[in-house]
Design a protein around this motif. Sequence first.
Motif, PDB file in Angstrom:
ATOM      1  N   CYS A 265      42.299 -13.940  -8.553  1.00 22.07           N
ATOM      2  CA  CYS A 265      41.342 -15.047  -8.663  1.00 22.07           C
ATOM      3  C   CYS A 265      40.853 -15.126 -10.102  1.00 22.07           C
ATOM      4  O   CYS A 265      40.593 -14.100 -10.721  1.00 22.07           O
ATOM      5  N   PRO A 266      40.693 -16.345 -10.644  1.00 28.11           N
ATOM      6  CA  PRO A 266      40.213 -16.440 -12.030  1.00 28.11           C
ATOM      7  C   PRO A 266      38.793 -15.883 -12.204  1.00 28.11           C
ATOM      8  O   PRO A 266      38.401 -15.559 -13.320  1.00 28.11           O
ATOM      9  N   HIS A 272      44.038 -13.850  -4.323  1.00 28.71           N
ATOM     10  CA  HIS A 272      44.310 -14.838  -3.279  1.00 28.71           C
ATOM     11  C   HIS A 272      45.718 -14.643  -2.746  1.00 28.71           C
ATOM     12  O   HIS A 272      46.593 -14.196  -3.484  1.00 28.71           O
ATOM     13  N   CYS A 326      35.530 -17.968  -2.494  1.00 27.72           N
ATOM     14  CA  CYS A 326      35.230 -17.045  -3.592  1.00 27.72           C
ATOM     15  C   CYS A 326      34.506 -17.753  -4.709  1.00 27.72           C
ATOM     16  O   CYS A 326      33.923 -17.112  -5.567  1.00 27.72           O
ATOM     17  N   CYS A 328      36.126 -20.097  -6.823  1.00 29.36           N
ATOM     18  CA  CYS A 328      37.044 -20.688  -7.811  1.00 29.36           C
ATOM     19  C   CYS A 328      37.578 -22.034  -7.332  1.00 29.36           C
ATOM     20  O   CYS A 328      38.188 -22.758  -8.100  1.00 29.36           O
ATOM     21  N   THR A 330      39.758 -22.677  -4.665  1.00 31.11           N
ATOM     22  CA  THR A 330      40.950 -22.745  -3.834  1.00 31.11           C
ATOM     23  C   THR A 330      40.587 -22.459  -2.374  1.00 31.11           C
ATOM     24  O   THR A 330      39.598 -21.777  -2.093  1.00 31.11           O
TER      25      THR A 330
HETATM   26 ZN   LIG Z   1      39.201 -17.507  -6.226  1.00 36.72          ZN
END
Ligand SMILES: [Zn+2]
Length: 458
Positions: A265-266, A272, A326, A328, A330
């Motif tokens: 995850c960024p 992910h 999360c 981010c 997605t």
């Molecule tokens: Zn994420």
Amino acid sequence: MQLYKPEVEAQRFWNPYTQTMPRAELDPLHLRKLQTVIAYAYARSPMYRKLLDRHKVRPEQIRTLDDFVKRLPFIDKKEILDAQAVNPPFGDALAISEDFFHQRFATSGSTGTPLHIPLTYHSAELWGESWVYGFWAAGLRARHSFYFAFNWGIFAAFWSAYMGVRRLGATVISGGGLDSKARLRQIEQYRPDVILATPTYALYLGETARELGMDLAKTSISHVFVAGEPGASIPATRRAIEELWGAKCYELYGIAELGPTNPGCPLQGGVHLCEEWYHALVVDESGHPVPYGEVGEHIVTSYIQDGQPLIKYRTHDLVRWTDVPCGCGTTWLYYPGGVLGRTDQMIIVKGVNVYPSALEALLHRVAGLSEHYELHVGRDALNDFVTVKVEARGEIDENRYASVGREAEAVFKSAIGVSIGVEVQKPGSLPRYELKAKRFFDHRPAAHRWQLSGGPGA
Ligand SMILES: [Zn+2]
């Protein structure tokens, strides 16, 4: 090419269509893909035909995701090895003629016979694309250059990252066949933006740099991408790599047989599932999926291995899955903390699950302790017990070791709720590793280790 339009470059996701698809649409898409790979494997791979026949299930009986969970058997490495042994190297596991192979990999065989992994051109390209999801989310684009601190062997490792860099359209710089000093000199010379390495090696290069009088934080590297062992999702380890390199550290979790299943995850807190190419379940020891928020064994199906299909494949990795976003953006499944350990590293102390990655993270909270540690797990009549051996930092006086150890024990007790023993040792007393660190030492009888004993694969 469309890729280089500024508005495309600015876009947050590599593939916004599937990366933001609502679960209500993702799941039916998964079902259709699962049905397709099950029918393909059954029709073409003798190993799968025998496995499904043995469990008295036919592809057309998988009508829902629930059927997939409850009726279809798991498959483990041992069954693939047995199928490959029928007619080596690939034998009954193959679903396509060897004429279509593009590249062959193998596992190291450190725990027995190597597992052979054939890839068609199609599979190889899509393994690469799985990395691109992670690269793109971390802000990397075609204008960047990637340094491979990697030896280009028969192990899949960073080969798939290489395919990913090509897919991204970025520049590859190879550090193959060089020692660490020569690699650091190459980095000074070519000024890459990204380095790819295992977390252990990314840190090990710090020791080499010190010998050369070189400050890695002053190099051109802005991104460190790690894979091969847990690292970047453990906050303290990530911080150590980021401080050393003066760079952002991201990870990708992959499995040799399956490829790069989980781009990081960024936001750096976990990984992910790449739901474009993979389906996953997280199951308990009885083979039933655990509720979101809980930990179990990661069971993965690949949609992109037409050479040697893998369906409900047991990874023996422990992950926690969650449906909580999360942050981010997605919709893809999120595993906070990345890989928490191997199933055979599951430790239960007085009824409490203890994960190696959690112990590592807590250890780094104690001032005066270094990143060099080992976990020793034993068993008395009733319980597992853990002793952590950890090196002190050089600046800590030896007569303080006992009090630093007690401080670490108190941190464990308050965070996990059970007693973990800590032995503080002199700097340099534990073995050093260049590629992957061996930190887990299991002294328990085999009967007290995690066993997936139930479920449709039993
Ligand atoms: Zn994420």
